[in-house]
Write a protein that holds these residues in place. Structure first.
Motif, PDB file in Angstrom:
ATOM      1  N   SER A  49      54.553  -5.407  28.336  1.00 40.96           N
ATOM      2  CA  SER A  49      53.392  -6.201  27.928  1.00 40.96           C
ATOM      3  C   SER A  49      52.114  -5.692  28.578  1.00 40.96           C
ATOM      4  O   SER A  49      51.039  -5.727  27.965  1.00 40.96           O
ATOM      5  N   ILE A  89      50.085 -13.986  28.304  1.00 41.28           N
ATOM      6  CA  ILE A  89      50.481 -14.543  27.004  1.00 41.28           C
ATOM      7  C   ILE A  89      51.492 -13.630  26.319  1.00 41.28           C
ATOM      8  O   ILE A  89      52.510 -14.091  25.782  1.00 41.28           O
ATOM      9  N   ASP A  90      51.227 -12.327  26.332  1.00 41.17           N
ATOM     10  CA  ASP A  90      52.119 -11.375  25.674  1.00 41.17           C
ATOM     11  C   ASP A  90      53.475 -11.327  26.362  1.00 41.17           C
ATOM     12  O   ASP A  90      54.524 -11.297  25.704  1.00 41.17           O
ATOM     13  N   THR A 147      54.912 -13.722  28.051  1.00 41.14           N
ATOM     14  CA  THR A 147      55.631 -14.964  27.728  1.00 41.14           C
ATOM     15  C   THR A 147      56.235 -14.911  26.332  1.00 41.14           C
ATOM     16  O   THR A 147      57.400 -15.287  26.132  1.00 41.14           O
ATOM     17  N   SER A 148      55.455 -14.421  25.364  1.00 44.82           N
ATOM     18  CA  SER A 148      55.956 -14.368  23.988  1.00 44.82           C
ATOM     19  C   SER A 148      57.116 -13.378  23.854  1.00 44.82           C
ATOM     20  O   SER A 148      58.116 -13.682  23.183  1.00 44.82           O
ATOM     21  N   CYS A 200      60.891 -14.498  22.878  1.00 43.05           N
ATOM     22  CA  CYS A 200      61.479 -13.910  21.671  1.00 43.05           C
ATOM     23  C   CYS A 200      62.779 -13.179  21.988  1.00 43.05           C
ATOM     24  O   CYS A 200      63.762 -13.293  21.244  1.00 43.05           O
ATOM     25  N   ILE A 247      56.345 -11.884  15.076  1.00 47.07           N
ATOM     26  CA  ILE A 247      55.871 -12.937  15.973  1.00 47.07           C
ATOM     27  C   ILE A 247      54.956 -12.364  17.052  1.00 47.07           C
ATOM     28  O   ILE A 247      53.860 -12.882  17.307  1.00 47.07           O
ATOM     29  N   VAL A 248      55.388 -11.288  17.702  1.00 45.07           N
ATOM     30  CA  VAL A 248      54.583 -10.706  18.785  1.00 45.07           C
ATOM     31  C   VAL A 248      53.269 -10.153  18.232  1.00 45.07           C
ATOM     32  O   VAL A 248      52.207 -10.306  18.857  1.00 45.07           O
ATOM     33  N   VAL A 277      50.973 -13.044  17.754  1.00 44.37           N
ATOM     34  CA  VAL A 277      50.445 -13.507  19.043  1.00 44.37           C
ATOM     35  C   VAL A 277      49.296 -12.619  19.503  1.00 44.37           C
ATOM     36  O   VAL A 277      48.263 -13.107  19.986  1.00 44.37           O
ATOM     37  N   CYS A 316      45.392 -13.739  20.084  1.00 47.80           N
ATOM     38  CA  CYS A 316      44.696 -13.489  21.356  1.00 47.80           C
ATOM     39  C   CYS A 316      43.364 -12.781  21.117  1.00 47.80           C
ATOM     40  O   CYS A 316      42.356 -13.113  21.754  1.00 47.80           O
TER      41      CYS A 316
END
Length: 222
Positions: free
Chosen positions: A8, A33-34, A36-37, A41, A54-55, A58, A62
């Protein structure tokens, strides 16, 4: 968790530098944030295509939060950051398998392959950013769309052939499918090449016209 943090961090640094954000706080928040996602996932989603979507979503959200205007270029760059990561993963798997084949034992284990993939990811990101910094002009949306189609096709081919080689699952139908995709990519690349030639012709014509005007002005002064 350590791999997710590294992954990330490289991904967010790539997007942060690409769009030339100034506040370092945005980078740390972006990474959090990245990270966590990606972690969530990986924990709850087994389908790689769903994880990719999904990523990417996100990352786009952002960018919107940080004040970046969402254009097709923004979407493509977020998608590209993940594509580069996945391609590096496949390449490192292939390198590890080839090395183990020649050595004759499982000399290179999965942790070493993972470290290699992140090193390749970092090198690819830095090389891309260095190349991007040398150009000041921007591509139009149509050109970006063509490029993302070509990148997606090449990614699919690399992913299919790479996983087929790693897991010894080579199939004639799969090879035929990859050949068809490569043929489509070649056509699109030739189309981009033709457009670039047209733009170069127009640029040359404008340059010659400007030189003619400048020459006439100098003659008038004389």
């Amino acid at each position: 968790l350590v791999i997710n943090i590294i992954e990330s961090s490289i991904m967010c640094y790539f997007i942060y530098k690409y769009f030339d954000f100034k506040q370092i706080e945005k980078l740390w928040l972006f990474i959090l944030i990245d990270f966590t996602s990606i972690t969530l996932c990986n924990s709850f989603i087994n389908e790689s295509s769903a994880l990719l979507i999904i990523v990417t979503s996100v990352l786009i959200v952002c960018l919107k939060m940080f004040g970046e205007k969402i254009r097709i270029e923004s979407i493509i760059v977020c998608f590209l950051s993940l594509i580069i990561d996945i391609v590096c993963n496949v390449v490192s798997l292939i390198i590890g398998r080839i090395a183990n084949y020649f050595i004759g034992t499982q000399f290179i284990q999965m942790p070493a392959i993972i470290v290699l993939s992140k090193i390749l990811y970092l090198i690819a990101v830095l090389a891309f950013l260095k190349k991007k910094a040398s150009y000041k002009s921007q591509l139009n949306s149509k050109r970006w769309l063509t490029i993302i189609i070509v990148i997606s096709i090449l990614f699919i081919v690399v992913y299919i052939l790479g996983t087929s080689y790693v897991f010894n699952n080579v199939d004639a139908l799969v090879n035929l499918f990859c050949t068809a995709l490569i043929f489509i990519a070649i056509i699109l690349i030739l189309n981009i090449y033709g457009k670039i030639l047209e733009e170069n012709e127009e640029s040359t014509r404008i340059r010659l016209k400007n030189e003619e005007i400048r020459y006439k002005k100098e003659n008038e002064k004389v």
